[in-house]
Design an enzyme around this catalytic site. Structure first.
Site, PDB file in Angstrom:
ATOM      1  N   CYS A  34       1.130 -22.034 -23.357  1.00  0.00           N
ATOM      2  CA  CYS A  34       1.568 -20.640 -23.325  1.00  0.00           C
ATOM      3  C   CYS A  34       3.083 -20.505 -23.284  1.00  0.00           C
ATOM      4  O   CYS A  34       3.802 -21.435 -22.902  1.00  0.00           O
ATOM      5  CB  CYS A  34       0.972 -19.935 -22.108  1.00  0.00           C
ATOM      6  SG  CYS A  34       1.089 -18.127 -22.222  1.00  0.00           S
ATOM      7  N   ASP A  41      -5.325 -17.598 -12.522  1.00  0.00           N
ATOM      8  CA  ASP A  41      -3.928 -17.974 -12.335  1.00  0.00           C
ATOM      9  C   ASP A  41      -3.587 -17.756 -10.873  1.00  0.00           C
ATOM     10  O   ASP A  41      -4.385 -17.202 -10.103  1.00  0.00           O
ATOM     11  CB  ASP A  41      -3.052 -17.092 -13.257  1.00  0.00           C
ATOM     12  CG  ASP A  41      -1.636 -17.608 -13.427  1.00  0.00           C
ATOM     13  OD1 ASP A  41      -0.857 -16.941 -14.136  1.00  0.00           O
ATOM     14  OD2 ASP A  41      -1.303 -18.670 -12.867  1.00  0.00           O
TER      15      ASP A  41
HETATM   16  O1  LIG Z   1       4.689 -17.044 -18.899  1.00  0.00           O
HETATM   17  C1  LIG Z   1       5.233 -16.040 -18.455  1.00  0.00           C
HETATM   18  O2  LIG Z   1       6.485 -15.892 -18.426  1.00  0.00           O
HETATM   19  C2  LIG Z   1       4.412 -14.898 -17.941  1.00  0.00           C
HETATM   20  C3  LIG Z   1       5.061 -13.747 -17.481  1.00  0.00           C
HETATM   21  C4  LIG Z   1       4.300 -12.686 -17.005  1.00  0.00           C
HETATM   22  C5  LIG Z   1       2.911 -12.737 -17.020  1.00  0.00           C
HETATM   23  C6  LIG Z   1       2.254 -13.881 -17.488  1.00  0.00           C
HETATM   24  C7  LIG Z   1       3.008 -14.961 -17.942  1.00  0.00           C
HETATM   25  N1  LIG Z   1       2.379 -16.115 -18.388  1.00  0.00           N
HETATM   26  C8  LIG Z   1       0.954 -16.122 -18.443  1.00  0.00           C
HETATM   27  C9  LIG Z   1       0.316 -17.416 -18.718  1.00  0.00           C
HETATM   28  O3  LIG Z   1      -0.769 -17.454 -19.302  1.00  0.00           O
HETATM   29  C10 LIG Z   1       0.876 -18.674 -18.090  1.00  0.00           C
HETATM   30  O4  LIG Z   1       0.524 -19.766 -18.903  1.00  0.00           O
HETATM   31  C11 LIG Z   1       0.252 -18.817 -16.718  1.00  0.00           C
HETATM   32  O5  LIG Z   1       0.760 -17.790 -15.878  1.00  0.00           O
HETATM   33  C12 LIG Z   1       0.521 -20.188 -16.108  1.00  0.00           C
HETATM   34  O6  LIG Z   1       1.896 -20.398 -16.050  1.00  0.00           O
HETATM   35  P1  LIG Z   1       2.431 -21.752 -15.352  1.00  0.00           P
HETATM   36  O7  LIG Z   1       2.026 -21.689 -13.902  1.00  0.00           O
HETATM   37  O8  LIG Z   1       3.928 -21.694 -15.559  1.00  0.00           O
HETATM   38  O9  LIG Z   1       1.794 -22.911 -16.072  1.00  0.00           O
END
Ligand SMILES: O=C(O)c1ccccc1NCC(=O)[C@H](O)[C@H](O)COP(=O)(O)O
Length: 220
Positions: free
Chosen positions: A9, A139
């Site tokens: 993502c 999440d």
């Molecule tokens: O990725 C972002 O900046 C974000 C911002 C606001 C809402 C959602 C967002 N990402 C969503 C996703 O699907 C991410 O992959 C998920 O939150 C996991 O992130 P991480 O913990 O950094 O792997």
């Protein structure tokens, strides 16, 4: 041996999109949330579209977006699935998805006091059309809505729900094998854990993460 699907993502650059595809990702996420450091505008998706091959799904991620914003993003490029990651109600998710004729996944941000019963109840609200999938991406609860690189307690996920969720939140090369072996989710989703900086992916970390997930698939 079932194969855990993998979503990378927060893609903003063509080289990162190609790295995810080359590593074997099943899906790539584009963040249409302007406050995110991984934000891509619909015009940027139009530029990236040619680098997304068939058989790799584009996921459009929204936080409390309007219908016009969702329409604009879907019209700009290959968005096969919507991901609602804000405070959207079940009805709002369904209405937005129906308006653009796309399936959706609902992010459920797990808090320290979230219970297994909460997750079961949530699935009943967002029951997806698929027999494979609950419609839920689990999440970690953070103020910034997502993309924070923080892990939640995976033991809260009911065994009967686990094979039908996307596991997300703080995954990394280091914890991927253990996460897949413990949860056995339908899919995993990662952003921070494969980055060199916010919105800048690291191709080696992407490949290592995919390898770690595949290693878990092979032993469980
Ligand atoms: O990725 C972002 O900046 C974000 C911002 C606001 C809402 C959602 C967002 N990402 C969503 C996703 O699907 C991410 O992959 C998920 O939150 C996991 O992130 P991480 O913990 O950094 O792997």
């Amino acid at each position: 041996m079932s194969r855990t699907r993998i979503k990378i993502c927060g893609i903003t650059r063509e080289q990162d999109l190609r790295a995810a595809v080359d590593a074997g990702a099943d899906a790539v996420g584009f963040v249409f949330y302007p406050k995110s450091p991984r934000y891509v505008a619909p015009a940027r998706l139009r530029e990236l579209a040619s680098a997304l091959p068939p058989f790799v799904s584009g996921v459009g991620l929204f936080v409390n977006a309007t219908l016009d914003e969702v329409r604009e993003a879907v019209a700009a490029g290959p968005i096969a699935l919507l991901q609602f990651h804000g405070d959207e109600s079940a009805d709002a998710c369904a209405a937005l998805a129906a308006a653009v004729q796309r399936p959706f996944v609902r992010a459920y941000r797990v808090r320290p006091d979230t219970t297994a019963a909460d997750l079961i109840e949530s699935e009943s609200q967002y029951r997806a059309a698929s027999a494979w999938f609950s419609g839920l991406l689990l999440d970690t609860w953070v103020d910034a809505y997502g993309g924070a690189g923080k892990v939640f307690d995976w033991s809260v996920i009911p065994k009967e729900l686990a094979p039908r969720v996307v596991l997300s939140g703080g995954l990394s090369v280091q914890n991927a094998t253990g996460a897949v072996a413990q949860v056995r989710p339908f899919a995993v989703d990662i952003s921070s854990g494969v980055e060199a900086g916010k919105g800048i992916k690291d191709a080696r970390k992407i490949a290592a993460f995919v390898d770690a997930v595949r290693a878990a698939d092979a032993i469980t």
